[in-house]
Design a protein around this motif. Structure first.
Motif, PDB file in Angstrom:
ATOM      1  N   GLY A 190      50.051 -41.887 -32.724  1.00 42.22           N
ATOM      2  CA  GLY A 190      51.401 -41.591 -32.241  1.00 42.22           C
ATOM      3  C   GLY A 190      51.384 -40.865 -30.916  1.00 42.22           C
ATOM      4  O   GLY A 190      52.165 -41.177 -30.008  1.00 42.22           O
ATOM      5  N   TRP A 244      52.724 -42.250 -27.418  1.00 44.70           N
ATOM      6  CA  TRP A 244      53.725 -41.465 -26.700  1.00 44.70           C
ATOM      7  C   TRP A 244      53.279 -41.208 -25.258  1.00 44.70           C
ATOM      8  O   TRP A 244      54.077 -41.328 -24.315  1.00 44.70           O
ATOM      9  CB  TRP A 244      53.944 -40.142 -27.425  1.00 44.70           C
ATOM     10  N   GLN A 285      51.921 -49.130 -32.906  1.00 45.31           N
ATOM     11  CA  GLN A 285      53.142 -48.858 -33.664  1.00 45.31           C
ATOM     12  C   GLN A 285      53.009 -49.328 -35.109  1.00 45.31           C
ATOM     13  O   GLN A 285      53.443 -48.632 -36.040  1.00 45.31           O
ATOM     14  CB  GLN A 285      54.335 -49.540 -32.987  1.00 45.31           C
ATOM     15  N   SER A 330      50.654 -46.950 -36.917  1.00 46.12           N
ATOM     16  CA  SER A 330      51.318 -45.662 -37.136  1.00 46.12           C
ATOM     17  C   SER A 330      52.292 -45.740 -38.305  1.00 46.12           C
ATOM     18  O   SER A 330      52.361 -44.825 -39.140  1.00 46.12           O
ATOM     19  CB  SER A 330      52.051 -45.216 -35.865  1.00 46.12           C
TER      20      SER A 330
END
Length: 448
Positions: free
Chosen positions: A185, A189, A294, A297
């Motif tokens: 994550g 980010w 993604q 995650s």
């Protein structure tokens, strides 16, 4: 097949001698083991993610993209070669001086190594010294995480050993997907906040620096906990083993070997589904790597909740039953997993990640935390559990992404070799767990 270690039920005489454990002490032990495990695996997984994304370019710039990927994955595999070393070293210390002190040491070793990775100059600045230093730090990471697992699960298992051990011990395991979702994550980010050039230049270092803050938090939590009641009683009665490693290998080599075999499927598949899949989606399917991050995650976030559920199921049903079912499901899902990836649909790729990690893998990983340590008595439990768990690491987690990359290179455009690989290792693990004793009703307060 039954082992002579197995007891038909709980011995009340042995349990009456245990120091009382308050509910607060049990909760603190579970939190301390889970938080520490989360931080350790954040560090370990962070390296794996960045090794796929930027290390080939930064530390092996003169290689072709494929060779650079293989060399980067080899530094990743170094951590797995080191994990048996950590299992032996900290297993010895854990059975000699205690679980708590050993866990503080593993957390410090992992944290310092990870922060130093973020400080490393790249190959353009110091040449061949860069990949050498990177490999050394990865080795130290592997030593740290090799000693962490045994202590973390024993902290929960031995503190709450009277009942629901599968549920309590599964919580440190839940720290693994939490560490994974945190690391992937933060990387995702950082990638979203800056250009690819800035991320490659300096942005990849930031998640490694954050590890320093996480380590401080973990240490503040771990130094407050008490020693487990079972090991405290062992110290009080002066019954600690003088040679836990040698004694374990002499008396329990069969359990150590079978425990390692049960892990082949779980660990290999986990690193295929969480680390290698990032490069597979980017290079073989030509999709954005962000899609893989993604999906992983999301799956890891859900696995944090499914792991304790399967741990609870192992208490109600059996350790071996849940584990064998997990091996079967993992093998049966091999072809559907890659078929879902081939659709190139973000929704179906997400479904593949969720079913593989939060489903099949969670079923295996949750049970290991109780199944493997319960094979050994208190005197040898840290050593036996650590060796049984970590001896599989070089062959399973370390080699799995490399084997997958070689198969894709050898059979371009075909995913069946990857699926067959998963099926083979699932069958091996199924056979090994079949030979283990059922331990869910065993009295683990015995010293063995």
């Amino acid at each position: 097949m039954k082992s002579n270690n197995e007891q038909p039920g709980y011995s009340m005489a042995s349990m009456q001698g245990d120091p009382p454990v308050t509910r607060r002490a049990l909760i603190e032990a579970i939190i301390a083991s889970t938080v520490g495990t989360t931080i350790e695996w954040y560090d370990f997984f962070l390296y794996g993610t960045v090794a796929v994304l930027v290390f080939p370019e930064l530390f092996f710039p003169s290689s072709t993209p494929f060779i650079g990927q293989i060399l980067s994955l080899l530094t990743f595999a170094t951590g797995f070669l080191a994990r048996p070393v950590g299992g032996i070293l900290f297993g010895y210390l854990g059975d000699r001086i205690g679980r708590k002190s050993t866990l503080v040491a593993t957390l410090l070793l992992m944290g310092v190594s990870t922060v130093l990775v973020g400080c490393l100059p790249t190959a353009t600045r110091i040449g061949p010294l860069a990949p050498i230093a990177l490999t050394i730090l990865r080795f130290l990471q592997g030593v740290g995480v090799g000693g962490e697992w045994g202590g973390a699960v024993l902290l929960a298992l031995e503190t709450g050993h009277r009942a629901r051990r599968g549920f309590y011990a599964s919580w440190p395991q839940a720290g693994v997907p939490l560490g994974l979702v945190t690391s992937t994550g933060i990387v995702a980010w950082m990638q979203g906040m800056m250009s690819k050039e800035n991320f490659t230049s300096w942005g990849w270092r930031v998640p490694f620096y954050l590890s320093g803050l996480l380590i401080v938090i973990g240490l503040l939590i771990r130094v407050r906990i008490l020693e487990t009641p079972l090991f405290a009683r062992l110290l009080e009665n002066k019954q600690v083993s003088s040679d836990p490693i040698g004694e374990t290998l002499r008396r329990h080599w069969r359990e150590v070997a079978l425990a390692a075999g049960t892990r082949l499927s779980e660990q290999s598949c986990f690193y295929l589904f969480s680390v290698y899949v990032v490069s597979y989606i980017r290079d073989a399917l030509h999709l954005p790597e962000k899609m893989a991050l993604q999906a992983v995650s999301l799956a890891a976030a859900l696995e944090f909740f499914t792991i304790p559920v399967f741990g609870m199921l192992s208490d109600r049903w059996s350790r071996r039953g849940v584990y064998m079912l997990g091996c079967l499901l993992m093998g049966l899902f091999a072809f559907p997993y890659f078929a879902l990836l081939q659709t190139k649909s973000s929704g179906l790729i997400g479904a593949a990640a969720v079913l593989s990690l939060a489903g099949g893998h969670a079923m295996l990983y949750s049970v290991q935390a109780s199944l493997i340590p319960e094979l050994f008595g208190t005197r040898l439990r840290y050593s036996g559990a650590s060796m049984g768990y970590q001896f599989a690491s070089p062959l399973a987690g370390g080699l799995a992404p490399i084997i997958a990359a070689l198969l894709v290179e050898k059979f371009p455009g075909a995913y069946w070799p990857l699926a067959v690989y998963i099926i083979i290792i699932s069958v091996i693990s199924l056979a090994c767990v079949w030979c283990l004793a059922e331990t869910s009703r065993k009295d683990i307060s015995l010293h063995d």
